[in-house]
Scaffold this active site. Structure first.
Site, mmCIF file in Angstrom:
data_model
loop_
_atom_site.group_PDB
_atom_site.id
_atom_site.type_symbol
_atom_site.label_atom_id
_atom_site.label_comp_id
_atom_site.label_asym_id
_atom_site.label_seq_id
_atom_site.Cartn_x
_atom_site.Cartn_y
_atom_site.Cartn_z
ATOM 1 N N THR A 200 0.827 -1.192 0.000
ATOM 2 C CA THR A 200 0.000 0.000 0.000
ATOM 3 C C THR A 200 0.866 1.248 0.000
ATOM 4 O O THR A 200 1.980 1.230 0.516
ATOM 5 C CB THR A 200 -0.949 0.021 1.228
ATOM 6 O OG1 THR A 200 -1.739 1.207 1.182
ATOM 7 C CG2 THR A 200 -0.175 -0.016 2.526
ATOM 8 N N ARG A 201 0.316 2.315 -0.598
ATOM 9 C CA ARG A 201 0.973 3.621 -0.541
ATOM 10 C C ARG A 201 -0.001 4.662 0.006
ATOM 11 O O ARG A 201 0.274 5.849 -0.019
ATOM 12 C CB ARG A 201 1.481 4.046 -1.925
ATOM 13 C CG ARG A 201 0.419 4.193 -2.967
ATOM 14 C CD ARG A 201 0.973 4.721 -4.273
ATOM 15 N NE ARG A 201 0.182 5.806 -4.799
ATOM 16 C CZ ARG A 201 -0.873 5.671 -5.585
ATOM 17 N NH1 ARG A 201 -1.272 4.472 -5.937
ATOM 18 N NH2 ARG A 201 -1.518 6.731 -6.006
ATOM 19 N N HIS A 205 -7.734 1.809 5.716
ATOM 20 C CA HIS A 205 -9.029 1.966 6.358
ATOM 21 C C HIS A 205 -9.598 0.588 6.666
ATOM 22 O O HIS A 205 -8.940 -0.433 6.459
ATOM 23 C CB HIS A 205 -9.953 2.790 5.461
ATOM 24 C CG HIS A 205 -9.454 4.174 5.193
ATOM 25 N ND1 HIS A 205 -9.326 5.118 6.188
ATOM 26 C CD2 HIS A 205 -9.008 4.768 4.047
ATOM 27 C CE1 HIS A 205 -8.847 6.242 5.683
ATOM 28 N NE2 HIS A 205 -8.644 6.061 4.385
ATOM 29 N N HIS A 208 -9.340 -2.082 3.971
ATOM 30 C CA HIS A 208 -8.023 -2.715 3.811
ATOM 31 C C HIS A 208 -7.765 -3.718 4.932
ATOM 32 O O HIS A 208 -7.161 -4.777 4.716
ATOM 33 C CB HIS A 208 -6.929 -1.652 3.802
ATOM 34 C CG HIS A 208 -7.126 -0.580 2.786
ATOM 35 N ND1 HIS A 208 -7.561 0.676 3.113
ATOM 36 C CD2 HIS A 208 -6.976 -0.585 1.434
ATOM 37 C CE1 HIS A 208 -7.662 1.411 2.019
ATOM 38 N NE2 HIS A 208 -7.329 0.666 0.992
ATOM 39 N N ARG A 295 -7.565 -4.240 -8.192
ATOM 40 C CA ARG A 295 -8.067 -4.049 -9.558
ATOM 41 C C ARG A 295 -7.245 -3.007 -10.313
ATOM 42 O O ARG A 295 -7.195 -3.028 -11.539
ATOM 43 C CB ARG A 295 -9.540 -3.657 -9.538
ATOM 44 C CG ARG A 295 -9.831 -2.325 -8.881
ATOM 45 C CD ARG A 295 -11.340 -2.111 -8.690
ATOM 46 N NE ARG A 295 -12.044 -2.048 -9.953
ATOM 47 C CZ ARG A 295 -12.176 -0.919 -10.669
ATOM 48 N NH1 ARG A 295 -11.621 0.211 -10.255
ATOM 49 N NH2 ARG A 295 -12.848 -0.926 -11.796
#
Length: 574
Positions: A200-201, A205, A208, A295
């Site tokens: 992740t960057r 929340h 996730h 996605r």
């Protein structure tokens, strides 16, 4: 399944590369540093150097030589046939070549001149940024955040044996800045052979959190959360805020006997499908044999025509094609939504199939509807601690900084408009810095000529100063000819997304010549001045400026008012 003895997946290529030298050799190298040439590298390449040094890019042992570089561009493979989809290179400017010779050792230093490594130059070769962009990013559109940057890197690359004497020193969250070797050791203690990694960057929340826990349970193993905290995309939440969020969530909401958090100094390319595959290889080196692919993995947003750079699920499709070869299985996830009736997150397609009413919030909504107005995010969407961290780090838009970049032919009216706009903004309570082209040439860029290379240097210097002002919530107006599109787009990429306002101050050459009290156009036409924009050097007009001004139809005051109205519409001023 938890087991007594753990055999994690071996590193990609079989061995974990380690380029760090021992203490004795380190001291010998440090003594030589005063007697060898040095190059300073930007932070992006510092990140790559660290990833090479610790084995995160295994099996790479150096910045790529010509054969590997060309093979990766064309086939996503190293010259030995091993899949590796992203080039890892060290560019140098053409004017440095006369100082560098094959066979000699040079020092590699960070932007603050701290020596990190030495390299024996074994290859100097020319790179092809056009081909790099087309093959790796699938576009040369300057709206892609890496395109303008890679076109402005050096024209040549150097490669050779690397000896790393020290890694960058971090003073933030050192307990979570783990090398691949340290990560593997901690994963072994957890006792699971299956490890699923999450990249992740962005802030994490509840969606996730649910996604990662579902993936962990699906593989019946451990979860490795690996946020990229090197170079990401301008406009992303800053790394310090994100790291505070990751630390809080990990320590409070994840089971420690099944989860590990490791910050990765990765310089992202935003290369979509190719990057997803690359991320999988990197996580294998950290000990993961499963990888979550979304996605729009590593997607840079939309192009200059408003279309996504990569198709939905394109990254998943490419990863699936090569997952057996790289030894990392994909865990694909669709968009998750919250269903109040069952109090759970489920895949959007399932919610629609079952006719559930569901809730979701976009990133834009987070910023515009909630954070901008100081409104707490709902608890179903994010943990209260995360909401508080975001509120603390986010100011209302009318208190944030921005850059007005006035570009156009010489004598089009940029400086006049800029001076008027400065007064108008200051009368509304904003403190404004005005960076005028002529003044900049006298101070910041004294000594630079008017070659294309020097002009680009001038633009980037002004851009750097402007980005620092905006970063600290200041307002800056820049009035420069800035004739080259790629250089302007690189400045855009230096500044947080949405805070660079390009204003095209348009006027025909004939009109500009009439306004030219210094007689520069006449001198240029007589050949007394070479490389003058609008005469013998081209001006590349903006294709999609935020504000367009025709100074043959609008007075300077009307032009400034038009910019002011745009700022009001965007919420930068009340």
């Amino acid at each position: 399944m938890k087991v007594a003895k753990v055999n994690l997946i071996p590193p990609y290529g079989g061995q974990l590369v380690n380029l760090m030298v021992g203490e004795e050799e380190k001291e010998e190298i440090k003594e030589k540093l005063l007697h060898i040439k040095s190059i300073q590298i930007p932070y992006r390449f510092v990140c790559d150097l660290e990833m090479l040094a610790t084995g995160a890019f295994s099996p790479l042992t150096r910045f790529m030589g010509k054969e590997d570089y060309e093979s990766v561009l064309e086939s996503m493979r190293l010259k030995n046939g091993l899949l590796f989809p992203i080039p890892v290179i060290l560019p140098v400017k053409k004017d440095r070549l006369k100082e560098l010779k094959e066979g000699e050792w040079i020092a590699i230093r960070d932007p603050y001149n701290v020596p990190l490594a030495v390299m024996r130059i074994e290859e100097i070769y020319e790179r092809d940024p056009q081909k790099e962009a087309k093959e790796v990013l699938k576009t040369t559109d300057p709206y892609h955040p890496l395109v303008p940057e890679l076109f402005l890197w050096g024209e040549y690359c150097i490669s050779g044996e690397l000896k790393v004497i020290q890694l960058p020193e971090y003073y933030d969250f050192p307990e979570y800045r783990l090398t691949p070797q340290q990560t593997r050791q901690k994963l072994e203690k957890l006792g699971y052979e299956n490890v699923v990694a999450f990249q992740t960057r962005n802030p994490m929340h509840r969606v996730h959190e649910e996604l990662t826990k579902m993936a962990r349970d699906r593989v019946n193993g451990a979860l490795l959360i690996t946020p990229a905290v090197g170079v990401t995309k301008q406009g992303d939440i800053d790394s310090y805020t994100r790291m505070r969020i990751y630390k809080t969530l990990y320590e409070k909401y994840y089971e420690k006997d099944k989860t590990l958090l490791a910050f990765i100094p990765l310089a992202m390319r935003m290369a979509g499908p190719r990057e997803a595959l690359w991320h999988g290889i990197i996580r294998r080196n950290y000990g993961a044999n499963y990888f979550i692919v979304g996605r729009d993995h590593a997607g840079p947003g939309k192009d200059s025509k408003g279309r996504p750079f990569y198709e939905p699920y394109e990254a998943q499709k490419l990863f699936k094609e090569y997952e057996d070869e790289i030894g990392v299985k994909m865990i694909p996830f669709e968009e998750l939504v919250y269903v109040p009736d069952i109090g759970k997150y489920i895949e959007k397609s399932e919610a629609e199939k079952k006719g559930y009413k569901y809730l979701s919030i976009s990133g834009t909504q987070v910023r515009e509807e909630y954070l901008k107005n100081g409104k707490p995010l709902p608890t179903w969407f994010t943990r209260p601690e995360v909401a508080q961290i975001l509120l603390e780090s986010y100011k209302p838009k009318h208190r944030q900084g921005f850059c007005i970049w006035l570009t156009g032919l010489p004598c089009a009216g940029k400086s006049t408009i800029g001076k008027i706009l400065k007064v108008m903004l200051e009368s509304k309570g904003r403190k404004v810095t005005f960076l005028d082209g002529d003044v900049i040439r006298t101070h910041l860029s004294e000594g630079l000529g008017f070659s294309k290379e020097d002009r680009i240097k001038n633009i980037l210097r002004v851009g750097f100063v402007a980005s620092e002002i905006v970063k600290h919530d200041g307002v800056v107006i820049c009035a420069l000819v800035s004739p080259y599109k790629m250089a302007r787009e690189e400045v855009r990429n230096m500044i947080e997304e949405g805070k660079f306002i390009e204003v095209f101050v348009d006027a025909p050459v004939e009109v500009c010549e009439v306004r030219d009290v210094k007689g520069m156009y006449k001198k240029a036409k007589k050949g007394l001045i070479k490389g003058f924009t609008g005469v013998d050097d081209p001006y590349e007009p903006p294709e999609n400026p935020e504000v367009y001004i025709d100074t043959t139809k609008l007075s300077p005051k009307e032009s400034a008012l038009k910019i002011l109205k745009y700022l009001e519409k965007e919420g930068f001023i009340k």
